[in-house]
Enzyme design. Structure first.
Site, short mmCIF file in Angstrom:
data_model
loop_
_atom_site.label_atom_id
_atom_site.label_comp_id
_atom_site.label_asym_id
_atom_site.label_seq_id
_atom_site.Cartn_x
_atom_site.Cartn_y
_atom_site.Cartn_z
N GLU A 9 0.85 -1.18 0.00
CA GLU A 9 0.00 0.00 0.00
C GLU A 9 0.89 1.24 0.00
O GLU A 9 1.86 1.29 0.76
CB GLU A 9 -0.91 0.05 1.23
CG GLU A 9 -1.98 1.12 1.07
CD GLU A 9 -2.99 1.18 2.22
OE1 GLU A 9 -2.74 0.62 3.30
OE2 GLU A 9 -4.03 1.79 2.02
N ALA A 12 1.73 -0.07 10.97
CA ALA A 12 1.27 -1.43 10.72
C ALA A 12 0.54 -1.45 9.38
O ALA A 12 0.13 -0.41 8.88
CB ALA A 12 0.32 -1.88 11.82
N ASN A 61 -2.35 -6.16 5.43
CA ASN A 61 -2.35 -7.20 4.39
C ASN A 61 -3.32 -8.34 4.77
O ASN A 61 -3.32 -8.81 5.90
CB ASN A 61 -0.96 -7.81 4.25
CG ASN A 61 0.10 -6.76 4.14
OD1 ASN A 61 0.05 -5.93 3.25
ND2 ASN A 61 1.04 -6.77 5.07
N GLU A 97 -5.99 -2.75 12.47
CA GLU A 97 -5.63 -3.56 11.29
C GLU A 97 -6.61 -4.72 11.09
O GLU A 97 -6.91 -5.09 9.95
CB GLU A 97 -4.20 -4.10 11.41
CG GLU A 97 -3.11 -3.03 11.64
CD GLU A 97 -3.17 -1.87 10.66
OE1 GLU A 97 -3.69 -2.03 9.54
OE2 GLU A 97 -2.73 -0.75 11.05
N HIS A 134 -9.71 -3.67 9.38
CA HIS A 134 -9.51 -3.58 7.92
C HIS A 134 -9.78 -4.91 7.22
O HIS A 134 -10.05 -4.92 6.01
CB HIS A 134 -8.06 -3.21 7.61
CG HIS A 134 -7.74 -1.74 7.66
ND1 HIS A 134 -8.54 -0.78 7.08
CD2 HIS A 134 -6.68 -1.07 8.18
CE1 HIS A 134 -7.98 0.41 7.24
NE2 HIS A 134 -6.86 0.26 7.92
N GLU A 165 -9.57 4.09 6.24
CA GLU A 165 -8.81 4.54 7.41
C GLU A 165 -9.70 5.18 8.48
O GLU A 165 -9.48 4.98 9.67
CB GLU A 165 -7.67 5.47 6.99
CG GLU A 165 -6.65 4.80 6.05
CD GLU A 165 -6.05 3.52 6.63
OE1 GLU A 165 -6.22 3.26 7.82
OE2 GLU A 165 -5.42 2.78 5.85
#
Ligand code: BES
Ligand code: ZN
Length: 899
Positions: free
Chosen positions: A164, A298, A301, A334, A337, A356
């Site tokens: 990213e 962080a 993925n 994370e 996400h 975000e």
């Protein structure tokens, strides 16, 4: 409440376009590869479905080679395939599309675009594109890169990816835009003794001499920026979710016990988010890995989340309470996400805030569930304050921002996407109520799973689920920059409200919002809610609490608990009533914070005097809550900074006054932790001690130095646990000079000898905290040595004091070429600018700095330069205002109790 007088129409944003349209397909035949130069986005006439990717990293030579077979669908007639590749050598003789060989293979370096031109039109439908390529495991912490670690006393390399935003193209040729989702099947060839991880579990392993070949299971549909690989030596701890998903935390060998806390938060987060988003965790496993060299904090993925050491590891003995909180927030962020971002992905970077802003907001929801005693929503107001501060600049930008070129993406990972994004979500959540909000969100996740969405897609689902005008309401916050200040005036027993865009330069912008107004009083049981929709008109509400004419308690607080992204300016009478409510302890924690924060901003904008801000601040003496004191602390620091230039003759007295406000809670807590005290008190202690040291409080400085002297002989002394160390280190720095550098050398030794990431950062962050030129330069120059990893290059600048600004600025100018070349990530260069430029407070300096950057900007930090300069001008204006403020000295003396 209904509007009293509808004179102006509602705001209409339907004509705003923030999406950069995909470029049109080129003419069906003809043309050359050159037509694709300088393009922001890939053409849509071919789209990948499946990647078969084989990579062979060489960890000694720091290179890699690979082959990729991409199954794609050609949907419109074309002679070209246009995809992304950067810093790769593509073997042009290996390129085939089905049986076709390209006549042209052109790489546009600046755009990261690879154009394959064929002699004739490609057949419509599916086909396979194959090519071989090779590259370098770089040291830039992006793409496929090399990180270093120690194993049995020797330095080793690991291979890591960070894709990213737009760096998957540095690892393999691909359609590197979030909307081109495809399935990935990876094969890695690595030395047999190493652990190699990717997004999916290993399907099978074969050995070929010293090499093993790992074939991974096929992934679900996902975006390229979420593909990940990590190859190195690791150790792990393991847990399991209620649904049986295996979760592991990988650390360097010998450190796995430091992964337990993150593992616990990780498992709890997966359990919570499955229910909250109403969809199971989509992958068969989740790995979280600590990476020694890592540009961000962080990275989410899919199924293989990577972290900086300090964002993942927690050790009861050597980590601080605030470090623990950071780990919890980061892990929850994370993992959020994995749904918000990975399962449902923004359609284009314009909608980055969806990723975000939501992950930031949901991470607080999760941490509040796991650790209610942390009162994390009160702490969240720090984020709202940060966002309000940045968004009151002319040089701010809307949440939804146009992105034309890949090089522009980096700089929107800022407080607008994160903190403003999360704050406006909190505002919507508060407006709709928790249940309706969650139902709508779960429905959105289901609808767009394995696909992409834009901001308006989210609002459409919210509107359908709740029947509320969510699109108009939220569009006013996401498509225009800035926010309003609500001017509240007493009219009889009613209150009149009027909105105007708030800017810190004292002007008023043209912005207009649909503002969810809330008001509360008494025991907050008579809260009211309504939407202020009008441009110039006023809304009248009956005053809720008490009757002014009968005297007594008539206060009303707007923006209850700071859930709205706006400020309030009360007229004198309302303001006085609120100040009274504050002194008689009627207000909630979050409202105490809101009042102070608004007053601070209004004072900077010179809509309120510094004297009145000091008087208000004085009402907070005796406050004991961590979050409130954290805001008092930042306001205090800001006043101390400005008075250095604005009132040199009065600066010492102002510092005394600020010390007086912070001293009593600090003395109550002391230096030593108490048995069974709360997490928040553990965090409050260092905050207050640090503030007192920075304000020059002699007694605290002496005590810090005393404890440090014991600590250097006994690192395990109970007198200086991790939580209070920074205060002591800063105290030591106050006495350091080039000719009296023993304390400095002792700190450098602590840095060198410590193996703990948090401790090393703690020391590195204070080494420049003095006024001695030699020492400041020596500390800044550390970034050019092996002692500081480039991921930490911004840290030595953190400690800079106002007094050292000229030294730091000259250093930045003299070393600019070196810095901009060696510090590859433009966001890190931006951090340097942010750390130094806003220390200045004069227009003359602003123009000097502006001239310097006139020939030295880049898309990655151009906006940061402008914002930093604007901050200098705002400070300059504040300084001038304070200089001519009558009665300031008298107010300070009065509050200090001096005759
Ligand atoms: N997606 C980001 C990581 C990222 C940031 C990638 C910038 C590329 C450019 C990740 O989810 C993130 O937001 N990380 C934060 C930590 C979080 C707790 C706010 C970070 O890196 O600071
Ligand atoms: Zn994130």
């Amino acid at each position: 409440m209904t509007p009293c007088n509808l004179k102006t129409s509602l705001i209409d944003f339907s004509s705003c376009r923030c999406d950069t349209p995909a470029p049109p397909a080129p003419a069906a035949a003809g043309g050359s590869a050159g037509q694709f130069r300088g393009q922001a986005r890939l053409p849509r006439f071919a789209a990948p479905r499946h990647y078969e990717l084989r990579l062979r990293p060489d960890l000694v030579a720091c290179t890699f080679s690979g082959t990729v077979a991409i199954t794609l669908t050609v949907t419109a007639s074309t002679q070209f395939l246009v995809l992304n590749a950067a810093d790769l050598s593509v073997n042009s003789t290996s390129v085939r599309f089905q049986a076709l060989t390209p006549t042209e293979v052109v790489l546009f370096k600046e755009d990261g675009i690879l154009v394959l031109g064929f002699a004739k039109q490609l057949p419509l439908g599916d086909g396979v594109l194959k090519m071989d390529f090779s590259g370098t495991l770089n040291d830039q912490m992006r793409g496929f890169y090399r990180s270093k670690y120690q194993y049995k006393g020797k330095e080793r390399n690991m291979a890591v990816t960070q894709f990213e935003s737009v760096d998957a193209r540095r690892c393999f040729p691909c359609w590197d835009e979030p909307a081109f989702k495809a399935k990935f099947k990876l094969t890695l060839e690595v030395p047999s003794e190493l652990t190699a991880m990717s997004n999916m579990p290993v399907a099978n392993t074969t050995f070929a001499g010293p090499i093993k070949i790992l074939r991974y299971q096929e992934s679900p549909l996902m975006s390229t920026y979420l593909v990940a690989i990590v190859v190195g030596l690791f150790e792990y701890v393991e847990g399991m979710t209620v649904k049986g998903t295996r979760v592991r935390v990988y650390t360097q060998v010998g450190k796995s016990s430091q992964g337990k806390f993150a593992l616990d938060v990780g498992v709890k987060s997966l359990n919570l988010f499955k229910d909250y988003f109403g969809t199971p965790y989509p992958l068969p496993k989740l790995d979280m890995v600590a990476i020694p060299d890592f540009a961000a904090g962080a990275m989410e993925n899919y199924g293989l989340v990577t972290y900086r050491d300090v964002a993942l590891l927690f050790d009861d003995k050597s980590s601080s309470a605030s470090g623990k909180q950071k780990v919890a927030i980061t892990v929850a962020h994370e993992l959020a996400h994995q749904w918000f971002g990975n399962l449902v992905t923004m359609e284009w970077w314009t909608h980055l805030w969806l990723n975000e802003g939501f992950a930031t907001w949901v991470s607080h929801l999760a941490v509040d569930t796991f650790f209610p005693q942390w009162n994390i929503w009160a702490q969240f107001l720090d984020s709202t304050t940060t966002a309000l501060r940045l968004d009151s600049l002319e040089e701010s930008h809307p949440i939804e921002v146009e992105i034309y070129h890949a090089s522009e993406v980096d700089q929107i990972f800022d407080a607008i996407s994160y903190e403003k994004g999360a704050s406006v979500i909190r505002m919507l959540h508060s407006y709709l109520g928790a249940d309706r909000f969650q139902t709508a969100l779960a429905s959105y996740i289901k609808k767009y799973a394995y696909s992409n969405a834009k901001t308006e897609d989210l609002w459409a689902v919210f509107e359908k689920e709740t029947g509320e005008p969510v699109k108009d309401l939220m569009t006013s916050w996401t498509k225009q920059k800035g926010y309003p200040v609500i001017n509240a005036k007493l009219k009889g027993n009613d209150m009149e409200l009027e909105q105007a865009q708030f800017l810190l330069d004292g002007s008023s912008g043209p912005g207009m919002w649909i503002v969810p107004i809330t008001s509360g009083c008494g025991a907050y049981d008579t809260q009211k809610k309504f939407l202020l929709k009008l441009k110039r008109d006023k809304l009248v509400i009956a005053l809720q609490c008490g009757d002014r004419k009968k005297g007594g308690n008539f206060w009303t607080k707007l923006n209850v608990n700071g859930t709205g992204f706006y400020r309030v300016k009360y007229d004198d009478e309302l303001g006085a009533a609120l100040q009274n409510a504050l002194e008689t302890k009627k207000l909630s924690l979050m409202d105490k914070i809101g009042i102070l924060d608004d007053a601070h901003a209004l004072s900077i904008a010179r809509q309120q005097t510094l004297a009145s801000l000091l008087r208000l601040l004085y009402c907070y003496r005796g406050e004991a809550d961590y979050s409130v004191l954290s805001h008092i602390n930042s306001v205090t620091a800001s006043i101390a900074k400005i008075s250095f230039d604005a009132t040199p003759g009065l600066a010492a007295d102002i510092k005394q006054l600020l010390i007086k406000i912070l001293l009593s809670p600090a003395e109550k807590l002391g230096w030593d932790p108490k048995n069974g005290e709360s997490h928040l008190d553990v965090m409050l202690r260092p905050m207050l001690l640090i503030a007192l040291v920075q304000l020059g409080h002699g007694k605290t400085i002496n005590e810090g130095v005393r404890r440090f002297n014991i600590f250097i002989h006994d690192h395990n002394t109970a007198l200086l646990p991790p939580d209070t160390r920074k205060a002591a280190y800063l105290a030591v720095m106050q006495n350091v000079t080039s000719s009296n550098r023993s304390g400095y050398d002792a700190l450098r030794k602590v840095y060198k000898e410590s193996a703990e990431g948090e401790e090393r950062l703690r020391v590195l962050g204070i080494l420049s905290s003095c006024q001695d030129k030699g020492i400041v330069l020596e500390s800044l120059n550390l970034i050019f040595t092996d002692e500081v990893r480039s991921q930490d290059a911004y840290v030595p600048l953190r400690g800079l004091q106002t007094e050292a600004r000229e030294i730091a600025w000259n250093w930045l100018k003299e070393n600019w070429e070196r810095i901009s070349k060696t510090i590859s990530a433009s966001s890190l260069v931006g951090d340097f600018i942010k750390a130094i430029v806003p220390l200045f407070t004069s227009n003359a300096k602003a123009s000097e700095i502006s001239q310097f950057f006139a020939t030295r900007t880049a898309p990655g930090f151009e906006r940061t330069v402008k914002q930093s300069l604007e901050n200098v001008q705002i400070s300059a204006r504040w300084v001038e205002g304070i200089k001519s403020e009558p009665g300031l000295a008298q107010t300070v003396r009065e509050l200090l109790g001096k005759p």
